[in-house]
Design a protein around this motif. Sequence first.
Motif, mmCIF file in Angstrom:
data_model
loop_
_atom_site.group_PDB
_atom_site.id
_atom_site.type_symbol
_atom_site.label_atom_id
_atom_site.label_comp_id
_atom_site.label_asym_id
_atom_site.label_seq_id
_atom_site.Cartn_x
_atom_site.Cartn_y
_atom_site.Cartn_z
ATOM 1 N N GLY A 138 -31.226 0.782 -0.540
ATOM 2 C CA GLY A 138 -31.172 -0.554 -1.104
ATOM 3 C C GLY A 138 -30.888 -1.668 -0.129
ATOM 4 N N ALA A 139 -30.764 -1.358 1.167
ATOM 5 C CA ALA A 139 -30.450 -2.405 2.140
ATOM 6 C C ALA A 139 -31.550 -3.444 2.254
ATOM 7 C CB ALA A 139 -30.169 -1.784 3.508
ATOM 8 N N ASP A 140 -32.805 -3.047 1.978
ATOM 9 C CA ASP A 140 -33.910 -4.010 2.063
ATOM 10 C C ASP A 140 -33.717 -5.173 1.095
ATOM 11 O OD1 ASP A 140 -34.504 -1.681 0.253
ATOM 12 O OD2 ASP A 140 -36.114 -3.004 -0.409
ATOM 13 N N GLN A 141 -32.979 -4.951 0.017
ATOM 14 C CA GLN A 141 -32.743 -6.022 -0.957
ATOM 15 C C GLN A 141 -31.882 -7.143 -0.380
ATOM 16 O OE1 GLN A 141 -34.227 -6.165 -3.869
ATOM 17 N NE2 GLN A 141 -35.176 -4.141 -3.694
ATOM 18 N N PHE A 142 -31.139 -6.833 0.674
ATOM 19 C CA PHE A 142 -30.257 -7.829 1.278
ATOM 20 C C PHE A 142 -30.844 -8.424 2.555
ATOM 21 C CE2 PHE A 142 -27.570 -5.141 -1.309
ATOM 22 C CZ PHE A 142 -26.693 -6.030 -1.904
ATOM 23 N N ALA A 143 -32.034 -7.975 2.961
ATOM 24 C CA ALA A 143 -32.671 -8.500 4.168
ATOM 25 C C ALA A 143 -33.254 -9.879 3.880
ATOM 26 C CB ALA A 143 -33.766 -7.540 4.643
ATOM 27 N N SER A 144 -33.691 -10.554 4.944
ATOM 28 C CA SER A 144 -34.352 -11.848 4.773
ATOM 29 C C SER A 144 -35.604 -11.665 3.936
ATOM 30 C CB SER A 144 -34.725 -12.438 6.134
ATOM 31 O OG SER A 144 -35.746 -11.665 6.744
ATOM 32 N N ASP A 145 -36.056 -12.745 3.313
ATOM 33 C CA ASP A 145 -37.233 -12.654 2.448
ATOM 34 C C ASP A 145 -38.436 -12.111 3.210
ATOM 35 O OD1 ASP A 145 -35.783 -13.622 0.337
ATOM 36 O OD2 ASP A 145 -36.504 -15.682 0.520
ATOM 37 N N THR A 146 -38.592 -12.524 4.474
ATOM 38 C CA THR A 146 -39.744 -12.072 5.265
ATOM 39 C C THR A 146 -39.671 -10.589 5.538
ATOM 40 O OG1 THR A 146 -40.024 -14.240 6.315
ATOM 41 C CG2 THR A 146 -40.972 -12.334 7.452
ATOM 42 N N LEU A 147 -38.522 -10.120 6.060
ATOM 43 C CA LEU A 147 -38.377 -8.702 6.363
ATOM 44 C C LEU A 147 -38.466 -7.854 5.100
ATOM 45 C CD1 LEU A 147 -35.557 -8.533 9.075
ATOM 46 C CD2 LEU A 147 -37.906 -7.720 9.301
ATOM 47 N N LYS A 148 -37.858 -8.320 4.029
ATOM 48 C CA LYS A 148 -37.887 -7.572 2.778
ATOM 49 C C LYS A 148 -39.324 -7.397 2.286
ATOM 50 C CE LYS A 148 -36.080 -9.581 -0.825
ATOM 51 N NZ LYS A 148 -35.034 -10.062 -1.761
ATOM 52 N N ALA A 149 -40.105 -8.465 2.322
ATOM 53 C CA ALA A 149 -41.492 -8.391 1.855
ATOM 54 C C ALA A 149 -42.313 -7.459 2.741
ATOM 55 C CB ALA A 149 -42.108 -9.785 1.834
ATOM 56 N N GLN A 150 -42.139 -7.556 4.062
ATOM 57 C CA GLN A 150 -42.890 -6.688 4.971
ATOM 58 C C GLN A 150 -42.537 -5.227 4.740
ATOM 59 O OE1 GLN A 150 -41.698 -8.491 8.689
ATOM 60 N NE2 GLN A 150 -43.580 -9.687 8.841
ATOM 61 N N PHE A 151 -41.256 -4.944 4.607
ATOM 62 C CA PHE A 151 -40.814 -3.572 4.395
ATOM 63 C C PHE A 151 -41.338 -3.009 3.083
ATOM 64 C CE2 PHE A 151 -37.713 -0.665 2.478
ATOM 65 C CZ PHE A 151 -37.655 0.324 3.437
ATOM 66 N N GLN A 152 -41.187 -3.759 2.016
ATOM 67 C CA GLN A 152 -41.584 -3.258 0.704
ATOM 68 C C GLN A 152 -43.093 -3.095 0.589
ATOM 69 O OE1 GLN A 152 -39.650 -6.031 -1.972
ATOM 70 N NE2 GLN A 152 -37.698 -4.953 -1.851
ATOM 71 N N ASN A 153 -43.857 -3.953 1.253
ATOM 72 C CA ASN A 153 -45.316 -3.819 1.235
ATOM 73 C C ASN A 153 -45.773 -2.603 2.035
ATOM 74 O OD1 ASN A 153 -45.724 -6.085 -0.372
ATOM 75 N ND2 ASN A 153 -45.958 -7.469 1.371
ATOM 76 N N SER A 154 -45.093 -2.332 3.145
ATOM 77 C CA SER A 154 -45.489 -1.197 3.992
ATOM 78 C C SER A 154 -44.943 0.129 3.488
ATOM 79 C CB SER A 154 -44.993 -1.422 5.428
ATOM 80 O OG SER A 154 -45.594 -2.537 6.029
ATOM 81 N N PHE A 155 -43.775 0.080 2.839
ATOM 82 C CA PHE A 155 -43.098 1.317 2.476
ATOM 83 C C PHE A 155 -42.647 1.331 1.017
ATOM 84 C CE2 PHE A 155 -42.394 1.407 7.116
ATOM 85 C CZ PHE A 155 -42.858 2.685 7.380
ATOM 86 N N PRO A 156 -43.580 1.518 0.083
ATOM 87 C CA PRO A 156 -43.141 1.837 -1.272
ATOM 88 C C PRO A 156 -42.372 3.156 -1.225
ATOM 89 C CG PRO A 156 -45.489 2.262 -1.005
ATOM 90 C CD PRO A 156 -45.045 1.557 0.237
ATOM 91 N N PRO A 157 -41.550 3.462 -2.220
ATOM 92 C CA PRO A 157 -40.697 4.660 -2.156
ATOM 93 C C PRO A 157 -41.451 5.947 -1.827
ATOM 94 C CG PRO A 157 -40.054 3.284 -4.002
ATOM 95 C CD PRO A 157 -41.297 2.661 -3.443
#
Length: 350
Positions: A300-319
Amino acid sequence: MSGAAIAVAVSGLAGGAFADNLRLLTWGGYAPDNVIEMFEAETGHTVEVTLSNNEEMIAKLRATAGGGFDLAQPSQDRIAGPQAEFGIYKPMDLSRIDASQFISSMLAATKANTTVDDAVYAVPHVWGTSGLVLDTAKAGMVKDYTDLCSDDVAGKVSYRLKRPTLIGFAYALGMDPFAAYGDPVAYENIMNQVETALIECKPNVKTYWGGSDELIGLVRSGEVVAAMAWDTGGWKLNADNPDVTFVAPASGALGWIDTFVLPAKGKADDAAYDWINFVMRPEVSALITEDVGQFTASQGADQFASDTLKAQFQNSFPPEAIDNIKWYPPVPAGLEVIEGGILDRVKAAN
């Protein structure tokens, strides 16, 4: 004593009998000053950081038979071998780790890859992968490593002539090279099939890139629209062009993990376990991600990242893509010779 001082004292006693000095052997960015300050204020422990890399970590711990530090962070493929040969670590007491804070698939992989004589020697921290970096407007049809050989991207492909390319193509061809690490004959058979595929793919390759700056330049210029590369390279390009990003391949991205291990002669285990549990809190792990540019195994750490990093991470790495990452295990002796011969022949082929 002030209320704040009492709170710090009580918190320190909760983490262990007394506050300790934690001697941390780690990589740059893994222990930012703001995180250290928060930890020291909460626990009463102090933190002394020594920056290093894999080779230096192993050398320092070998020279002291596991002394001089209380917590170290080598990559997971640098643990089982050195432990079996030199005995420089002590087993993890997993009952002192808050497992709920970890991405379960990463915790399981690290435990499996760092088990020696039925004892687990590490838990995961910072991780990254290699996979596909694509201009999705021009190479959206590329879903796996072998799709780099498609006519749709002919002449606009790049990858390195290194181990990750061999491993990635093997998985995309339906084989499991890591499962064959203990069988040189089986591994060579897999690599021979990869060699054939890479030679057949050679006309598609614009160039074999050597450094990240070279690849970034090729993608930015449009000369390359599909490549094998690191996730951070894809995200860096994404900041300039939203069509370009990192994509986890269908057969699985290839992953590395830097871990937490306890040196054999460490003297502050209480502080070490307190540090692990503290930095794996998602809101704290997000601070480390912002500093180092890599994500952690914190759930769940991606939820606390910056909007840019969070979006990049979630787009590249769905669960499902995270659970499908192929984590590098320790490399047995002799495989480099097999791989070197394959790479040489691919390079020389017309």
